[in-house]
Design a protein around this motif. Structure first.
Motif, PDB file in Angstrom:
ATOM      1  N   ILE A 126       0.671  -1.384  -0.085  1.00 21.66           N
ATOM      2  CA  ILE A 126      -0.047  -0.021  -0.286  1.00 21.66           C
ATOM      3  C   ILE A 126       1.016   0.774  -0.137  1.00 21.66           C
ATOM      4  CG2 ILE A 126      -1.608   1.187   1.382  1.00 21.66           C
ATOM      5  CD1 ILE A 126      -2.624  -1.471   2.072  1.00 21.66           C
ATOM      6  N   CYS A 127       1.586   0.952   0.785  1.00 18.50           N
ATOM      7  CA  CYS A 127       2.779   2.401   0.973  1.00 18.50           C
ATOM      8  C   CYS A 127       3.232   2.592  -0.736  1.00 18.50           C
ATOM      9  CB  CYS A 127       4.152   1.773   1.807  1.00 18.50           C
ATOM     10  SG  CYS A 127       3.468   2.445   3.608  1.00 18.50           S
ATOM     11  N   GLU A 128       3.729   1.640  -1.623  1.00 16.38           N
ATOM     12  CA  GLU A 128       4.191   1.982  -3.062  1.00 16.38           C
ATOM     13  C   GLU A 128       2.869   2.265  -3.929  1.00 16.38           C
ATOM     14  OE1 GLU A 128       7.060  -1.183  -6.084  1.00 16.38           O
ATOM     15  OE2 GLU A 128       4.700  -1.568  -5.137  1.00 16.38           O
ATOM     16  N   LEU A 129       2.264   1.963  -3.564  1.00 17.06           N
ATOM     17  CA  LEU A 129       1.077   2.308  -4.398  1.00 17.06           C
ATOM     18  C   LEU A 129       0.543   4.024  -4.032  1.00 17.06           C
ATOM     19  CD1 LEU A 129      -1.986  -0.744  -3.960  1.00 17.06           C
ATOM     20  CD2 LEU A 129      -0.560  -0.522  -5.932  1.00 17.06           C
ATOM     21  N   LEU A 130       0.898   4.117  -2.811  1.00 20.88           N
ATOM     22  CA  LEU A 130       0.661   5.105  -2.304  1.00 20.88           C
ATOM     23  C   LEU A 130       2.151   6.621  -3.065  1.00 20.88           C
ATOM     24  CD1 LEU A 130      -0.527   5.043   1.074  1.00 20.88           C
ATOM     25  CD2 LEU A 130      -1.939   6.078  -0.421  1.00 20.88           C
ATOM     26  N   ALA A 131       2.940   6.137  -3.048  1.00 22.96           N
ATOM     27  CA  ALA A 131       4.235   6.468  -4.126  1.00 22.96           C
ATOM     28  C   ALA A 131       4.416   6.633  -5.339  1.00 22.96           C
ATOM     29  CB  ALA A 131       5.816   5.846  -3.313  1.00 22.96           C
ATOM     30  N   MET A 132       3.857   5.776  -5.903  1.00 22.42           N
ATOM     31  CA  MET A 132       3.308   5.235  -7.346  1.00 22.42           C
ATOM     32  C   MET A 132       2.136   5.900  -7.615  1.00 22.42           C
ATOM     33  SD  MET A 132       3.788   1.276  -7.992  1.00 22.42           S
ATOM     34  CE  MET A 132       2.664   1.415  -9.437  1.00 22.42           C
ATOM     35  N   ALA A 133       0.938   6.717  -7.103  1.00 25.00           N
ATOM     36  CA  ALA A 133       0.033   7.132  -7.573  1.00 25.00           C
ATOM     37  C   ALA A 133       0.874   9.266  -6.874  1.00 25.00           C
ATOM     38  CB  ALA A 133      -1.596   7.405  -6.213  1.00 25.00           C
ATOM     39  N   TYR A 134       1.182   8.958  -5.802  1.00 27.27           N
ATOM     40  CA  TYR A 134       1.816  10.885  -5.415  1.00 27.27           C
ATOM     41  C   TYR A 134       2.859  11.403  -6.656  1.00 27.27           C
ATOM     42  CZ  TYR A 134       3.979  14.289  -3.389  1.00 27.27           C
ATOM     43  OH  TYR A 134       4.826  15.631  -2.932  1.00 27.27           O
ATOM     44  N   THR A 135       3.773   9.733  -7.412  1.00 23.67           N
ATOM     45  CA  THR A 135       4.163  10.129  -8.606  1.00 23.67           C
ATOM     46  C   THR A 135       4.296  10.029  -9.929  1.00 23.67           C
ATOM     47  OG1 THR A 135       5.583   8.614  -8.370  1.00 23.67           O
ATOM     48  CG2 THR A 135       6.938  10.123  -6.996  1.00 23.67           C
ATOM     49  N   SER A 136       3.334   9.888  -9.961  1.00 24.18           N
ATOM     50  CA  SER A 136       2.111   9.378 -11.157  1.00 24.18           C
ATOM     51  C   SER A 136       2.086  10.949 -12.321  1.00 24.18           C
ATOM     52  CB  SER A 136       1.027   9.182 -11.317  1.00 24.18           C
ATOM     53  OG  SER A 136       0.605   8.775 -12.459  1.00 24.18           O
ATOM     54  N   LYS A 137       2.759  10.762 -13.064  1.00 26.69           N
ATOM     55  CA  LYS A 137       2.596  11.738 -14.076  1.00 26.69           C
ATOM     56  C   LYS A 137       0.870  12.482 -14.857  1.00 26.69           C
ATOM     57  CE  LYS A 137       6.449  11.612 -17.145  1.00 26.69           C
ATOM     58  NZ  LYS A 137       7.107  10.173 -17.664  1.00 26.69           N
ATOM     59  N   GLU A 138      -0.384  11.710 -14.100  1.00 28.19           N
ATOM     60  CA  GLU A 138      -1.310  11.599 -14.348  1.00 28.19           C
ATOM     61  C   GLU A 138      -1.290  12.769 -12.679  1.00 28.19           C
ATOM     62  OE1 GLU A 138      -3.931   8.473 -15.858  1.00 28.19           O
ATOM     63  OE2 GLU A 138      -2.059   7.464 -16.975  1.00 28.19           O
ATOM     64  N   ASN A 139      -2.917  13.906 -12.891  1.00 31.71           N
ATOM     65  CA  ASN A 139      -3.566  14.035 -11.795  1.00 31.71           C
ATOM     66  C   ASN A 139      -4.095  13.383 -10.842  1.00 31.71           C
ATOM     67  OD1 ASN A 139      -3.369  15.993 -10.015  1.00 31.71           O
ATOM     68  ND2 ASN A 139      -5.294  17.400 -11.188  1.00 31.71           N
ATOM     69  N   ASN A 140      -4.586  13.007  -9.794  1.00 27.51           N
ATOM     70  CA  ASN A 140      -5.109  12.199  -8.872  1.00 27.51           C
ATOM     71  C   ASN A 140      -4.998  13.023  -7.885  1.00 27.51           C
ATOM     72  OD1 ASN A 140      -2.682  11.087  -7.462  1.00 27.51           O
ATOM     73  ND2 ASN A 140      -2.049  10.308  -9.163  1.00 27.51           N
ATOM     74  N   GLY A 141      -6.120  12.204  -6.640  1.00 26.11           N
ATOM     75  CA  GLY A 141      -6.549  12.954  -5.084  1.00 26.11           C
ATOM     76  C   GLY A 141      -4.940  12.522  -4.755  1.00 26.11           C
ATOM     77  N   ILE A 142      -3.664  11.747  -5.129  1.00 24.70           N
ATOM     78  CA  ILE A 142      -3.053  11.243  -3.367  1.00 24.70           C
ATOM     79  C   ILE A 142      -1.780  12.752  -3.518  1.00 24.70           C
ATOM     80  CG2 ILE A 142      -1.335  10.086  -3.072  1.00 24.70           C
ATOM     81  CD1 ILE A 142      -4.194   8.968  -2.873  1.00 24.70           C
ATOM     82  N   LYS A 143      -2.236  13.017  -5.037  1.00 25.44           N
ATOM     83  CA  LYS A 143      -1.016  13.862  -5.129  1.00 25.44           C
ATOM     84  C   LYS A 143      -1.232  15.097  -4.286  1.00 25.44           C
ATOM     85  CE  LYS A 143       0.473  13.211  -9.948  1.00 25.44           C
ATOM     86  NZ  LYS A 143       2.073  13.432  -9.411  1.00 25.44           N
ATOM     87  N   HIS A 144      -2.813  15.415  -4.472  1.00 26.48           N
ATOM     88  CA  HIS A 144      -3.139  16.810  -3.374  1.00 26.48           C
ATOM     89  C   HIS A 144      -3.612  16.643  -1.926  1.00 26.48           C
ATOM     90  CE1 HIS A 144      -3.724  18.506  -7.369  1.00 26.48           C
ATOM     91  NE2 HIS A 144      -4.447  17.110  -7.706  1.00 26.48           N
ATOM     92  N   ALA A 145      -3.653  14.839  -1.945  1.00 22.84           N
ATOM     93  CA  ALA A 145      -3.647  14.841  -0.421  1.00 22.84           C
ATOM     94  C   ALA A 145      -2.635  14.521   0.475  1.00 22.84           C
ATOM     95  CB  ALA A 145      -5.171  13.625  -0.542  1.00 22.84           C
ATOM     96  N   LEU A 146      -1.357  13.800  -0.693  1.00 24.20           N
ATOM     97  CA  LEU A 146      -0.483  13.515   0.859  1.00 24.20           C
ATOM     98  C   LEU A 146       0.777  14.329   1.144  1.00 24.20           C
ATOM     99  CD1 LEU A 146       0.502   9.897   1.172  1.00 24.20           C
ATOM    100  CD2 LEU A 146       2.240  10.030  -0.926  1.00 24.20           C
ATOM    101  N   THR A 147       0.547  14.690   2.389  1.00 21.25           N
ATOM    102  CA  THR A 147       1.265  15.920   2.926  1.00 21.25           C
ATOM    103  C   THR A 147       2.759  15.390   3.355  1.00 21.25           C
ATOM    104  OG1 THR A 147       0.909  14.820   5.283  1.00 21.25           O
ATOM    105  CG2 THR A 147      -0.524  16.785   3.896  1.00 21.25           C
ATOM    106  N   GLU A 148       3.592  16.442   3.730  1.00 22.98           N
ATOM    107  CA  GLU A 148       4.937  15.940   4.171  1.00 22.98           C
ATOM    108  C   GLU A 148       4.870  14.929   5.195  1.00 22.98           C
ATOM    109  OE1 GLU A 148       8.116  17.337   2.741  1.00 22.98           O
ATOM    110  OE2 GLU A 148       6.358  17.953   1.088  1.00 22.98           O
TER     111      GLU A 148
END
Length: 191
Positions: free
Chosen positions: A93-115
């Motif tokens: 799940i951590c990997e899935l979060l990292a993949m979504a966060y660093t994805s080129k496509e815009n998604n909710g994780i990019k905006h929700a995952l804080t420092e």
């Protein structure tokens, strides 16, 4: 469904893909059950917590954005998970979060995952790397650390150090993944 009823239902989850998928689909259809599932998942000394982790992983693979309202709960508790069969899905799940966060496509994780969330994930993944975990959590953690490490100067050098230090003592699967990640670190550094 109450937490107790969900707990009883999780007794029917086993290693089969069919059962995990069935209960993941139940979560997808009833997102209001997620807090209850996470309550069970983070009862880390209970064997049923492992089954909750399996279901949660399958659900996240289907729709990672469902985790967004629970990122605080998830990242605050992942470091407590210690039963081997539960560590692997947490690392995935951590990997899935990292993949979504660093994805080129815009998604909710990019905006929700804080420092803070990223720091907790990084800390947990480093723990998985240095603890006596199986190859799968280490492999997922390597990739997570590589992806999230792009935002932190210290992560890639620390990861490379661990990979090089542990290289000779690990399995061929670990070595293959480590070589791949070390090449990616070197390539990122050379840019």
């Amino acid at each position: 469904m109450t937490t107790a009823q969900l707990y009883d239902e999780l007794n029917y989850v086993n290693h089969s893909r069919e059962k995990r998928l069935h209960y993941a689909n139940l979560m997808l259809a009833n997102p209001d059950l997620l807090p209850k599932l996470l309550d069970i998942l983070f009862k880390v000394n209970d064997k049923i917590s492992v089954r909750a982790a399996w279901v949660f992983e399958f659900m996240c693979q289907q729709n990672i954005e469902l985790i967004i309202p629970y990122l605080d709960t998830f990242t605050n508790n992942i470091g407590k998970v210690h039963l081997d069969p539960a560590v692997r899905p947490i690392a995935k799940i951590c990997e899935l979060l990292a993949m979504a966060y660093t994805s080129k496509e815009n998604n909710g994780i990019k905006h929700a995952l804080t420092e803070k969330h990223k720091e907790r994930i990084i800390e947990t993944c480093f723990d998985f790397m240095i603890n006596d975990e199986k190859i799968a959590p280490k492999a997922y953690s390597m990739n997570t650390l590589f992806l999230l490490g792009k935002d932190y100067d210290w992560v890639h050098p620390e990861l490379a150090l661990i990979l090089e230090r542990d290289f000779q003592m690990q399995s061929s699967g670990f070595k293959a993944r480590a070589r791949h990640i070390l090449r990616k670190i070197k390539k990122a550094k050379d840019k």
